[in-house]
Design a protein around this motif. Structure first.
Motif, PDB file in Angstrom:
ATOM      1  N   UNK A 198      51.646 -36.530 -58.589  1.00  0.00           N
ATOM      2  CA  UNK A 198      52.112 -35.145 -58.489  1.00  0.00           C
ATOM      3  C   UNK A 198      50.995 -34.249 -57.970  1.00  0.00           C
ATOM      4  N   UNK A 255      48.095 -32.508 -55.870  1.00  0.00           N
ATOM      5  CA  UNK A 255      47.830 -32.237 -54.453  1.00  0.00           C
ATOM      6  C   UNK A 255      46.352 -31.975 -54.199  1.00  0.00           C
ATOM      7  N   UNK A 293      44.221 -29.723 -55.286  1.00  0.00           N
ATOM      8  CA  UNK A 293      43.777 -28.353 -54.984  1.00  0.00           C
ATOM      9  C   UNK A 293      42.509 -27.972 -55.761  1.00  0.00           C
ATOM     10  N   UNK A 333      42.172 -26.575 -58.536  1.00  0.00           N
ATOM     11  CA  UNK A 333      42.223 -25.352 -59.346  1.00  0.00           C
ATOM     12  C   UNK A 333      42.003 -25.659 -60.820  1.00  0.00           C
ATOM     13  N   UNK A 360      38.419 -26.025 -61.604  1.00  0.00           N
ATOM     14  CA  UNK A 360      37.792 -24.710 -61.659  1.00  0.00           C
ATOM     15  C   UNK A 360      38.152 -23.987 -62.953  1.00  0.00           C
ATOM     16  N   UNK A 361      39.351 -24.273 -63.448  1.00  0.00           N
ATOM     17  CA  UNK A 361      39.834 -23.524 -64.621  1.00  0.00           C
ATOM     18  C   UNK A 361      39.292 -24.052 -65.944  1.00  0.00           C
ATOM     19  N   UNK A 402      46.162 -37.257 -50.869  1.00  0.00           N
ATOM     20  CA  UNK A 402      45.213 -36.322 -51.484  1.00  0.00           C
ATOM     21  C   UNK A 402      44.284 -37.049 -52.451  1.00  0.00           C
ATOM     22  N   UNK A 429      47.264 -23.519 -64.949  1.00  0.00           N
ATOM     23  CA  UNK A 429      46.775 -23.286 -63.588  1.00  0.00           C
ATOM     24  C   UNK A 429      47.462 -24.155 -62.548  1.00  0.00           C
ATOM     25  N   UNK A 430      47.854 -25.344 -62.934  1.00  0.00           N
ATOM     26  CA  UNK A 430      48.334 -26.305 -61.945  1.00  0.00           C
ATOM     27  C   UNK A 430      49.633 -25.853 -61.274  1.00  0.00           C
ATOM     28  N   UNK A 431      49.598 -25.645 -59.957  1.00  0.00           N
ATOM     29  CA  UNK A 431      50.783 -25.178 -59.239  1.00  0.00           C
ATOM     30  C   UNK A 431      51.846 -26.264 -59.130  1.00  0.00           C
ATOM     31  N   UNK A 432      51.469 -27.503 -59.432  1.00  0.00           N
ATOM     32  CA  UNK A 432      52.407 -28.594 -59.232  1.00  0.00           C
ATOM     33  C   UNK A 432      52.815 -29.287 -60.515  1.00  0.00           C
ATOM     34  N   UNK A 433      52.578 -28.626 -61.638  1.00  0.00           N
ATOM     35  CA  UNK A 433      52.959 -29.184 -62.936  1.00  0.00           C
ATOM     36  C   UNK A 433      52.575 -30.664 -63.016  1.00  0.00           C
ATOM     37  N   UNK A 476      53.792 -22.247 -56.633  1.00  0.00           N
ATOM     38  CA  UNK A 476      54.165 -23.257 -57.629  1.00  0.00           C
ATOM     39  C   UNK A 476      54.003 -22.735 -59.050  1.00  0.00           C
ATOM     40  N   UNK A 477      52.917 -21.996 -59.294  1.00  0.00           N
ATOM     41  CA  UNK A 477      52.696 -21.443 -60.628  1.00  0.00           C
ATOM     42  C   UNK A 477      53.798 -20.456 -60.977  1.00  0.00           C
ATOM     43  N   UNK A 495      41.730 -23.513 -51.889  1.00  0.00           N
ATOM     44  CA  UNK A 495      42.411 -22.850 -52.998  1.00  0.00           C
ATOM     45  C   UNK A 495      41.464 -22.116 -53.949  1.00  0.00           C
TER      46      UNK A 495
END
Ligand code: TPP
Ligand code: TPP
Ligand code: SF4
Ligand code: SF4
Ligand code: SF4
Ligand code: SF4
Ligand code: SF4
Ligand code: SF4
Ligand code: MG
Ligand code: MG
Lengths: 77, 362, 266, 183, 266, 362, 77, 183
Positions: free
Chosen positions: A10, A12, A14, A16, A19-20, A37, A57-61, C26-27, C222
């Motif tokens: 799942x 990608x 990124x 994030x 970083x978080x 990826x 934070x994860x945009x892609x769950x 997505x978030x 990002x």
């Protein structure tokens, strides 16, 4: 005690979540997943404080959190 | 005059600039974003103006104001955006304003898809909007021709004081091909000064009013008749088409326009290798339509094949041209799918194999 | 036996989105889905996808959906809500969609006080079409239709939708939030919950502007993007609640010493 | 006589660029050329590809259903285009990112560990140039020198880049030349 | 030998208008014409007529003109001014034209800061088409499409254009005035003069909202109409200058105690 | 079932209400303001909803949302307003939403005038917007028929899941005539429940998505083919026309639609008195067009006369029908001017006087 | 000294000038003009103070004012 | 057999109303009828008119180029429609507001000082009813009683208005009957 589960396929890549994470215990794998990826992985599970910032934070769950026993939450979500 | 490898969208933009297009008003939409993007970079270099309109509706009305001020102006969009310009285009035609509108067609209806199609033919040539009016519609089949037709479009627009549409498809917009621009291009028409433009009024000339409103029906009818006369003139003088193999003696005639005609030309070459002679009429002006050319070319064929990226739109004009004199066959793809040379060749063989007198399968 | 304390909400379908890596669309999707779950309205919710990168939102939410034409989602929402007031209706729109081509529709939807919820994703760019200037693009920000950066003398200043709509007299809930940090995402979820709650209770129109990143068209990774948003967008797009249904009107009064209400001649 | 090729890979691998360079060089040699990129949803992440046609006669269809050559820089691309390749056609596989061989046995296969080589050359972003070189070596669609010319102009701004890319081209060319085919 | 101290301005053509008796469109026409005369710009002025009762404005002003499509006059004005920055460009628009169908165009024209002048005639009704509800129609006011009076729960509250546009960040001159009494007409002329002057000096976008009567569709005699406007419109549509190019921004700030700018997670 | 004297616009509104139209979204425009005005008064009485949209663009999209929710919905406008709905209508057709759109035509192009015309024929029947789609187009010639067709329109829209346009002109909208409504009207089609509507999703049925986007070209092509099949079915089953004097033996055939056909019928009666027999085919469905009926009726005539309030739009369909088998003559007025019975009669005499074989003067 | 000249044929009989005149010296004629309106007329010219409110009020520019000699203006216009 | 008439005057004179009443009464008598108002710019101030057709057969064209009767309530209307009137047709002139006679000598002219009479009857707004009455008297297009019925219903709300209007109708009818014509 909290457990972070990152689904490689799942992700990608990124970064994030890396970083978080206040504990700096997440990192990027050297392997490429099906999507092409480099995906995130937990480097030091034990130091996880279960703050869920990575999940949020994860945009892609791609990140789930499981808890063994009870645990204290820093903030309601 | 050197060749440059350019994307169709950029060639269209550069052609406009070199034709003296001073202002561009547009709104992004795939697959023609490179046109506004190119203009936003290029126009300021030549002291021109690029405005990203808030919508296609606004763009068509900005065009109205700028064209009414006597400037050469252009907009470009793709299918859904062109539909939003319908009212504005009717106003432009009613007020007889010279503008160039580029439509890089994508598949529809609705949001549809973003891949190439030819589903806007009937809109461009017949029913663009309310009221009796016509657009000149030019259909390029290569990047070079796209550039050339854009430049001609400005001359035709100014000469006839009428909106001109350049109707391409996603391939024209996206592909790169060598292009060259004449350093010394001369307009294809004698162009009178734009005395009608609304640029201020000091009494030295009659007041200019850019307008499409005529509340008195007799006055409006006179206006409609003047427009009709103009359109008749255009139908008489501006028909353009390209003929392939018309001098040979052929069994079948293909009618196709735009990039599809290119695919057909490849098929025609392949067929020639296998000894089958096929001719083609490629309309370059979709309105005015080359009815006569198609009719005459068809007279010498046993059957006609229309190839389109639509459910069957230009075929109506072929029917009007042929008046039932020859069977009309139809090959099409839709939704962004493309016709391949092989598919065309196979269809031709199938038709010629079958009884030429068969009923059209269109 | 471990308990899962964080996982995909029911209202979010288990499919991979087409969004670029690190895109906060997505978030925002997840936050909206979590709110629908928590309010227990998923089954009677109808979403409206815009034309923009989130055009495929109908594939991502586990609710019925409409795909609207570019900018017109608020009109579609009006049609749905007026036809079926019992449904929970929300639009999900980008800044090009809502603030450029869709300006008339959003202003009038808000002014009529349609009881729908608008999730307005402001990423200061046209994402889907490849990074053209949006009405919300920052001064000096480079975009494919302002290659030298947005020139405010030619293109004007960025439009602040939350501020503008909150001046309308019709009652509404209007807020701006961001998701470029986890804690702000938590706050964003709270704003979304308040917005949807106003609708569930049939109270008023609600709009939540969410600042979002577009790493791809901003041309940064990002991580960078979150910092770019923080540095460039936050100062111009302050976060907070701009209007509440009972908070009275927020339009500016005439500047003093001007014309005034001088009455009749006699 | 016509050469056509579909080049495909991840976005960001510089696929469209090598396609343009090839077409440009072809034009320089007085050939008729066309370059057609894929566009659409794939642009978000995913794969991207372009079709280049180089011909002595005016280019008919710029869309090639069954190409004479395919350059596959990643697995999805190989899966997608291998089946369309003409019998006897040329298939260039970037073995660095593709861990399977060709499924077809009626085509000429050139395996190029493009990323590895690029890394060797200290030019990790040069995998695309290596693939282009291999294509040129195998087909001679246009002359290596012509392409080198174009590369010089393309990167005129950054001379450093020019040299590493030319080296990459030559390395790829050698590999391709070893499998020279007539397509 | 008597001196004529009041007569038809040069910029106003000597023809009978089609306006109904007592319709203040006529007054506004004259005021605009007087300002054009006094600024000496008639010869380089191009006006833009809307679709509305003033659709024939091009027959009444002694300047070149464009007849725009309904609501799009600001886009047409943009086209003209960008093509010929040396021209003085003004639109003359009704409230249906500008505030309903033309909302996107006026907001974006103002936000781009087009150096044009907009004369916005607010008569709280669709005059030309026979008295349908406008976005500016007063609560409870009867119109042919709200036969029981405007219901704010269904149609929302009247839109205040001057207030809304003055919240945009781009510099502009925005004022509201009225012509239902002679003295206010004098003030209105002053506002128009300031607006056009800003354009002549190339400074900014300018818009003057003018409250106007529609005796015919309000269903009252002209004298009544002025009192109706005074009683019903003035309290909701305060007169005055709302924005000046150097006056800074006028958008509302977030309500305190909400979300705030809480920064990064760490 | 009692007769009422009603204005066309009001009859259209009442007919819709009685057909179960629950919501109306529209924007005022002459000459059809009485439709929204009537609906704003009437719908609340039956628990329905009237919304004055901010524009025609918005109205067409509100229609989309309400129709997608499974309700019977309508909008009405006139020429320029219809053009603004172009994109929206393409979306409605693409998403296969059943809606009724009334266009009370006025003269164009642009702002044009407000008097009756038929200049939107090609737009309604062929080129309404981008992409391959069709609208059913119904053309009433009296107030009673306007009411009846509006009610049928709702059934056809629901049955085919397709937008239906009722195309009238200013006369239909403004004139008063006696109308009666059946107390016990039954739908003209078996109407299945609207399972496809997006009204919430509890898992009991597949998720409903109202959509016209198909990024995968193969998927979009399948969608286009499904639409084409539907349109073929409509062309086969829904053609409607009225025949006048077809049983008599006539010298000349008139083809006209809407109020113009009424004027022609008066002329036909006058001519009959003077011993000249003229037949008429009046298309009631403009799409699908009664090609066969026109062709067969023309076969028995020496010549055909097309009468329109346009520069010549429906005449294209007559040409398609006749395929050059008979000379086609043309009589038209524009700009809001009307054809008079005398003008028609004179034209008929002129044609019959002249050599029937003469070249069409259209 | 001011003189008000009302053009009967330009007048649409709206009566706004009558309402505006502080001196109440304007009235409506009993005659109908070409347009079918009862038009305004000056009833008591001498009492006119030259304030121009009637002129400013008239939507149809049917009222002109002439001045014999000089006169004082109440306000700039 | 068909009756048709164009009624015209200033807006506000109640022209459209008497047209509707006439059409309505016609319908009540089982006739085919149509009523068509002028619409457009005139609506602003200016004149207005309507065309009423009453026929035994379905009404063909609702637009009448050369009507069988014209009711002119003011000068502009007379100027506009007198020329179109059919030879032998009926021309009703409201002499109260029209100071010229008919220009045609091939038509039947009925002069009615409608406003004066209306004032006499203490019903100044009744001029239109007087004109309608005159038209009925002269043509018998529909029966006076039928029209009176319709008037009763139309003004059911205000009985006072009913009576004065009926009186007006009768007065007009007498005048018209004196010039009875067959059109
Ligand atoms: C009528 C119309 N015009 C233009 C487009 C092209 N288009 C698609 S998305 C888009 C802008 C998207 O930007 P935004 O709304 O900010 O959404 P984002 O992609 O940034 O999330 C445009 C202009 C279209 N599809 N339809
Ligand atoms: C596209 C379009 N929609 C609708 C109309 C009809 N229309 C003409 S004027 C008008 C409204 C005018 O009202 P307003 O702008 O307030 O001007 P007013 O007449 O009150 O001065 C409308 C809806 C039109 N001409 N074009
Ligand atoms: S839960 Fe908190 S500490 Fe644990 S991995 Fe996630 S971010 Fe780091
Ligand atoms: S945030 Fe999610 S997608 Fe991004 S790297 Fe972490 S796990 Fe992967
Ligand atoms: S283009 Fe921008 S907005 Fe669109 S998906 Fe990618 S990052 Fe997100
Ligand atoms: S309708 Fe109203 S706005 Fe229009 S001219 Fe008459 S009074 Fe003025
Ligand atoms: S100038 Fe003043 S006083 Fe004289 S008539 Fe006019 S309003 Fe009355
Ligand atoms: S204001 Fe003008 S139009 Fe009105 S009555 Fe007085 S003079 Fe006549
Ligand atoms: Mg965006
Ligand atoms: Mg108004």
């Amino acid at each position: 005690m909290s457990q972070i589960v990152i689904s490689p396929d799942r992700c990608k890549g990124c970064e994030l979540c890396v970083q978080a994470c206040p504990q700096q215990i997440l990192g990027m794998s050297r392997k490429i997943n099906a999507k092409g990826y480099f995906y995130a992985e937990v480097v030091e599970q034990p130091r996880c404080i279960g703050c869920r910032l990575c999940c949020i934070t994860c945009p892609d769950v791609a990140i789930e959190m499981r808890v063994h026993g009870t645990m204290y939450h820093y903030f309601a979500y | 005059m050197t060749k440059k490898l350019m994307k169709g969208s950029e060639a269209i933009g550069e052609a406009a600039v070199q034709a003296g297009c001073h202002l561009f008003f547009g709104y992004p939409i795939t697959p023609q974003n490179e046109i506004p993007e190119y203009m936003s970079m290029r126009l300021p270099q030549v002291g021109g103006t690029f405005v990203q309109a808030e919508s296609e509706v606004a763009a068509s009305n900005m065009l109205y104001g700028a064209a009414g001020s006597g400037e050469r102006v252009m907009t470009s969009s793709s299918s859904p955006g062109i539909s939003l310009m319908a009212e504005g285009i009717s106003y432009l035609a009613g007020a007889q304003l010279p503008v160039v509108i580029v439509n890089i067609m994508r598949a529809g209806p609705g949001l549809g898809g973003i891949l190439p199609a030819q589903g806007d033919y009937l809109q461009a040539t017949k029913g663009m909007a309310h009221g009796d009016f016509r657009l000149l519609v030019l259909a390029p089949w290569s990047v070079q021709e796209a550039a050339d037709l854009v430049q001609d479009a400005f001359d035709l627009a100014d000469y006839y004081r009428n909106p001109v549409m350049v109707l391409g498809d996603g391939l024209i917009g996206q592909m790169m091909e060598p292009v060259e621009f004449a350093d010394d291009r001369v307009p294809i028409k004698e162009l009178p000064p734009k005395g009608w433009a609304a640029t201020g009024h000091d009494g030295s000339k009659p007041r200019s009013v850019i307008n499409s409103l005529f509340l008195d029906p007799e006055e409006l009818e006179r206006h409609n008749l003047r427009l009709k006369e103009k359109y008749d003139l255009i139908e008489r003088d501006e028909v353009r088409f390209e003929a392939v193999n018309l001098d040979a003696d052929y069994d079948l005639l293909i009618v196709a326009y735009g990039t599809v005609a290119r695919v057909c030309s490849t098929a025609i070459e392949e067929l020639a290798d296998s000894g089958v002679t096929v001719a083609m009429v490629r309309p370059i002006t979709l309105w005015p339509y080359p009815y006569l050319a198609v009719r005459e070319a068809a007279d010498r064929a046993t059957a006609v094949l229309v190839v389109e990226l639509s459910a069957g739109q230009m075929i109506e004009d072929v029917r009007l041209a042929l008046e039932g004199t020859k069977p009309i066959h139809f090959l099409n793809r839709m939704g962004g799918m493309l016709v391949s040379p092989d598919a065309v060749a196979d269809k031709v063989r199938e038709i010629l194999g079958a009884d030429a007198g068969e009923v059209s399968d269109a | 036996m471990p308990e899962t304390v964080f996982s995909r909400p029911e209202s979010l379908r288990d499919v991979t989105t087409h969004y670029c890596p690190g895109c906060t669309h997505g978030v925002i999707h997840r936050l909206v889905a979590e709110v629908l779950d928590e309010l227990g309205v998923r089954q009677r919710t109808v979403g409206i996808a815009p034309v923009g990168c989130s055009v495929l939102a109908y594939n991502y939410f586990e609710t019925d959906f409409h795909e609207a034409s570019h900018g017109r989602a608020p009109a579609v929402a009006t049609g749905i809500k007026r036809a079926r007031p019992d449904l929970i209706v929300f639009t999900y729109q980008g800044d090009g969609d809502l603030a450029s081509i869709g300006m008339a529709e959003i202003v009038h939807c808000a002014n009529r006080g349609e009881k729908v919820t608008v999730v307005f994703v402001n990423n200061a760019i046209y994402g889907m079409t490849g990074g053209q200037m949006a009405p919300t693009t920052m001064p000096g920000q480079v975009a494919t239709t302002c290659p030298l950066g947005r020139d405010v003398d030619l293109a004007g200043h960025p439009i602040r939708i939350a501020e503008m709509l909150s001046t309308l007299r019709t009652p509404a809930f209007i807020a701006r939030c961001s998701v470029h940090t986890p804690l702000l995402a938590v706050n964003a979820k709270e704003m979304l919950r308040r917005a949807f709650t106003h609708q569930v209770e049939g109270r008023c129109f609600s709009l939540v502007e969410v600042l979002s990143t577009c790493p791809t068209n901003w041309g940064v990774p990002p991580g960078e993007a979150t910092r770019w948003l923080e540095k460039n967008m936050l100062p111009y797009y302050p976060l907070g609640v701009f209007k509440t249904p009972d908070g009275g009107s927020r339009e500016p009064a005439p500047l003093s010493g001007s014309g005034g209400r001088s009455g009749h001649a006699e | 006589m016509q050469n056509d090729v579909i080049m495909a890979g991840f976005g960001g691998q510089g696929i469209l660029l090598i396609g343009k360079i090839l077409a440009y060089a072809g034009m320089r040699e007085g050939k008729e050329v066309s370059w057609l990129p894929s566009y659409g949803p794939e642009m978000r992440g995913g794969t991207c590809n372009c079709t280049v046609v180089i011909s002595d006669r005016p280019v008919g269809s710029p869309v090639i259903r069954s190409p004479r050559a395919v350059v596959a820089m990643n697995l999805p691309s190989l899966d997608k285009f291998e089946p369309d390749l003409r019998p006897g056609g040329l298939l260039i596989i970037n073995t660095s990112l593709i861990d399977r061989g060709a499924a077809r046995d009626d085509v000429t296969v050139v395996s190029v560990p493009a990323n590895e080589i690029a890394n060797e050359l200290g030019n990790p972003r040069g995998a695309n140039m290596i693939a282009l070189g291999a294509y040129l070596g195998a087909t001679g669609a246009v002359s290596l020198d012509g392409v080198i010319e174009v590369v010089r102009e393309t990167f005129a701004a950054k001379p450093a880049v020019v040299d590493v890319n030319i080296t990459a081209l030559r390395r790829g060319h050698e590999i391709g030349a070893a499998h020279a085919v007539a397509v």
